[in-house]
Design an enzyme around this catalytic site. Sequence first.
Site, PDB file in Angstrom:
ATOM      1  N   LYS A 173      12.067  43.171 -13.153  1.00  0.00           N
ATOM      2  CA  LYS A 173      11.334  42.480 -14.507  1.00  0.00           C
ATOM      3  C   LYS A 173      12.190  41.253 -14.779  1.00  0.00           C
ATOM      4  CE  LYS A 173      11.538  42.354 -18.794  1.00  0.00           C
ATOM      5  NZ  LYS A 173      10.998  41.079 -18.774  1.00  0.00           N
ATOM      6  N   GLY A 226      21.657  40.981 -20.043  1.00  0.00           N
ATOM      7  CA  GLY A 226      20.788  40.547 -21.397  1.00  0.00           C
ATOM      8  C   GLY A 226      21.592  40.814 -22.541  1.00  0.00           C
ATOM      9  N   SER A 227      21.265  40.819 -23.740  1.00  0.00           N
ATOM     10  CA  SER A 227      21.811  41.106 -24.886  1.00  0.00           C
ATOM     11  C   SER A 227      22.392  42.191 -25.280  1.00  0.00           C
ATOM     12  CB  SER A 227      20.761  40.615 -25.916  1.00  0.00           C
ATOM     13  OG  SER A 227      19.901  41.385 -26.286  1.00  0.00           O
ATOM     14  N   GLY A 231      20.575  45.829 -24.660  1.00  0.00           N
ATOM     15  CA  GLY A 231      21.345  46.714 -23.523  1.00  0.00           C
ATOM     16  C   GLY A 231      21.560  48.401 -24.198  1.00  0.00           C
ATOM     17  N   GLU A 248      25.156  44.373 -18.180  1.00  0.00           N
ATOM     18  CA  GLU A 248      26.090  43.172 -18.587  1.00  0.00           C
ATOM     19  C   GLU A 248      25.569  42.495 -19.703  1.00  0.00           C
ATOM     20  OE1 GLU A 248      28.708  41.942 -17.273  1.00  0.00           O
ATOM     21  OE2 GLU A 248      29.020  43.485 -15.680  1.00  0.00           O
ATOM     22  N   CYS A 282      27.126  33.646 -19.681  1.00  0.00           N
ATOM     23  CA  CYS A 282      27.547  34.739 -20.415  1.00  0.00           C
ATOM     24  C   CYS A 282      29.230  34.525 -20.397  1.00  0.00           C
ATOM     25  CB  CYS A 282      27.065  36.142 -20.195  1.00  0.00           C
ATOM     26  SG  CYS A 282      27.042  36.173 -18.426  1.00  0.00           S
ATOM     27  N   GLN A 329      16.014  29.850 -29.435  1.00  0.00           N
ATOM     28  CA  GLN A 329      17.451  29.546 -29.206  1.00  0.00           C
ATOM     29  C   GLN A 329      18.019  28.297 -30.040  1.00  0.00           C
ATOM     30  OE1 GLN A 329      19.505  31.947 -27.384  1.00  0.00           O
ATOM     31  NE2 GLN A 329      20.977  30.366 -28.236  1.00  0.00           N
ATOM     32  N   GLU A 380      28.628  35.894 -29.961  1.00  0.00           N
ATOM     33  CA  GLU A 380      28.135  35.039 -28.890  1.00  0.00           C
ATOM     34  C   GLU A 380      26.954  33.977 -29.349  1.00  0.00           C
ATOM     35  OE1 GLU A 380      26.217  36.786 -25.729  1.00  0.00           O
ATOM     36  OE2 GLU A 380      27.162  35.675 -24.173  1.00  0.00           O
TER      37      GLU A 380
HETATM   38  P1  ADP Z   1      17.950  37.362 -24.258  1.00  0.00           P
HETATM   39  O1  ADP Z   1      18.341  37.378 -25.841  1.00  0.00           O
HETATM   40  O2  ADP Z   1      19.057  36.605 -23.475  1.00  0.00           O
HETATM   41  O3  ADP Z   1      16.673  36.891 -23.775  1.00  0.00           O
HETATM   42  P2  ADP Z   1      17.227  39.967 -23.779  1.00  0.00           P
HETATM   43  O4  ADP Z   1      18.404  41.236 -23.825  1.00  0.00           O
HETATM   44  O5  ADP Z   1      16.340  39.983 -25.345  1.00  0.00           O
HETATM   45  O6  ADP Z   1      18.196  38.689 -23.920  1.00  0.00           O
HETATM   46  O7  ADP Z   1      16.544  39.979 -22.793  1.00  0.00           O
HETATM   47  C1  ADP Z   1      17.056  40.351 -21.378  1.00  0.00           C
HETATM   48  C2  ADP Z   1      15.902  41.049 -20.319  1.00  0.00           C
HETATM   49  O8  ADP Z   1      15.835  42.180 -21.184  1.00  0.00           O
HETATM   50  C3  ADP Z   1      14.612  40.272 -20.420  1.00  0.00           C
HETATM   51  O9  ADP Z   1      13.982  40.517 -19.139  1.00  0.00           O
HETATM   52  C4  ADP Z   1      13.802  40.997 -21.500  1.00  0.00           C
HETATM   53  O10 ADP Z   1      12.452  40.891 -21.256  1.00  0.00           O
HETATM   54  C5  ADP Z   1      14.361  42.389 -21.456  1.00  0.00           C
HETATM   55  N1  ADP Z   1      14.105  43.278 -22.557  1.00  0.00           N
HETATM   56  C6  ADP Z   1      13.873  42.991 -23.777  1.00  0.00           C
HETATM   57  N2  ADP Z   1      13.707  44.184 -24.700  1.00  0.00           N
HETATM   58  C7  ADP Z   1      13.706  44.994 -23.670  1.00  0.00           C
HETATM   59  C8  ADP Z   1      13.636  46.554 -24.144  1.00  0.00           C
HETATM   60  N3  ADP Z   1      13.355  46.998 -25.079  1.00  0.00           N
HETATM   61  N4  ADP Z   1      13.719  47.309 -22.968  1.00  0.00           N
HETATM   62  C9  ADP Z   1      13.820  46.757 -21.691  1.00  0.00           C
HETATM   63  N5  ADP Z   1      13.896  45.576 -21.372  1.00  0.00           N
HETATM   64  C10 ADP Z   1      13.820  44.653 -22.462  1.00  0.00           C
END
Ligand code: ADP
Length: 479
Positions: A173, A226-227, A231, A248, A282, A329, A380
């Site tokens: 995804k 991701g964030s 996470g 990560e 990151c 952003q 961050e």
């Molecule tokens: P950023 O703020 O850098 O976009 P995110 O953590 O929001 O970081 O997104 C990183 C990935 O996690 C993306 O592919 C996003 O679609 C996915 N994501 C966001 N929310 C969820 C969730 N609740 N469960 C699983 N994946 C998610």
Amino acid sequence: MTDPHLNLIDGAWLPGDHLTENRNPSDRSDLIGLYASATAEDVDRAARAAHAALTPWQARGPLVRAELLDRIARRIDAEAEAIGQMLAREEGKILPEAIAEVRRAAQIFRFYGGEALRIPGEAIASVRPGVDIEVTREPVGVIGLITPWNFPAAIPAWKVAPALAYGNAVLLKPAELVPGTAHHLARIIHEEGCPPGIFNLVMGPGSVVGRAMADHSLVTAISFTGSVATGRAIARGAAAGMKKLQLEMGGKNPMVVLDDADLDIAVAACLNGAFFSTGQRCTASSRLILQAGIHDAFVARLTEAMQALRVGPALDPASQIGPVVSSAQLQSNLAYIELAHAEGCEVIGGGQSGGPTDGFFQRPALFLNAQSTMRVAREEIFGPCAAVIRVRDFDEALSVANDSDYGLSAGICTGSLKHARAFRHGARAGMVMVNLPTAGVDFHVPFGGTKGSSHGSREQGRQAVEFYTTVKTAYSFGG
Ligand code: ADP
């Protein structure tokens, strides 16, 4: 406008339930394409297909996998210009960086093609006479891969390649902002002969598609980048399902510059680490920790170099820094610049900048006189902004460098072997850089951090075997 780009599920291209626009952050009038958003039912279909495809795939042995990964690597290299153009157009990093990232994705596939033929195991003498023990590695099963927008080619590659090399099936995804690069990679993986169900692409919002993957009972492991907030949410779901997990989640990476540093090397390292790729890494150097004796000269040189950077559209050959990835952003970055003022920093640069096109352009910024306690030095930002903290000596520099909830990458610029060594040993980070930017890593060695940056075993290099396999201990007697 071309046809919509669909999800790849069980070897078929499927439409999901709605289409999402992919727009160019360098130029909002440029609609790159329409991408199908998958549903939770699509995720279920992909997970079932992956599960069903696993046993016959594993039975074909590692050579088939090695050859597949090698073919994928060659196709990525052959199409690097086109994929790089897409990456620059949808993510906003300048074209040379985008093409370099795509080539890195090819190198990663090639590396894991080799690793597929080197899956480690051991024979160990038993404490019982006549008994043989064999410790082997087996695939984990169906793995959910959830990736962010800032490395649309490299991060999917460094998760998909080891997952396939070690005999797993995957659901990928990609982030909503960058489906185009992932879709191109998916097409290559499919066309190069990956069997139906072994590789699935499910695009769409994290709250629907990512969540459905993290909650699905047939998905046995999740690798996420991701964030921190996402996470943590994924970790809660994964704990409920007892899934194997790798996270990560970012950094607030320190770069120490000591009085005895080579000024040219230090300025180049900080310019690159803090601002290249629009600071959207990151591993970006977002805290510059400067010893008092070099502080003023260093700030003067870095300011001059920073202000000379040309911010502009990603595909313009004159640009050195592309746009911020999205309006949200950009607003977040601008709010941090305001916060830096409010917390008492002297701000150099920053602010939205105009461009030849309607894009999210921002001038890079330095926050002088920052303190380790300030939010701008702790959180961050994920943009072209760096906090500058002045310190007395090496001991204070190391202590400030370690004063963070994160621990991904830590750098030092120094001519002193003694201090370089003390920093390598004392830095609480997964990666340490001496006279190099905190960002910019090789593709064949472990990547990851400590503290709030990472959870689970390391990504990349041979270390990836830990996450993408499980261990079997076999005892035999007789014969
Ligand atoms: P950023 O703020 O850098 O976009 P995110 O953590 O929001 O970081 O997104 C990183 C990935 O996690 C993306 O592919 C996003 O679609 C996915 N994501 C966001 N929310 C969820 C969730 N609740 N469960 C699983 N994946 C998610």
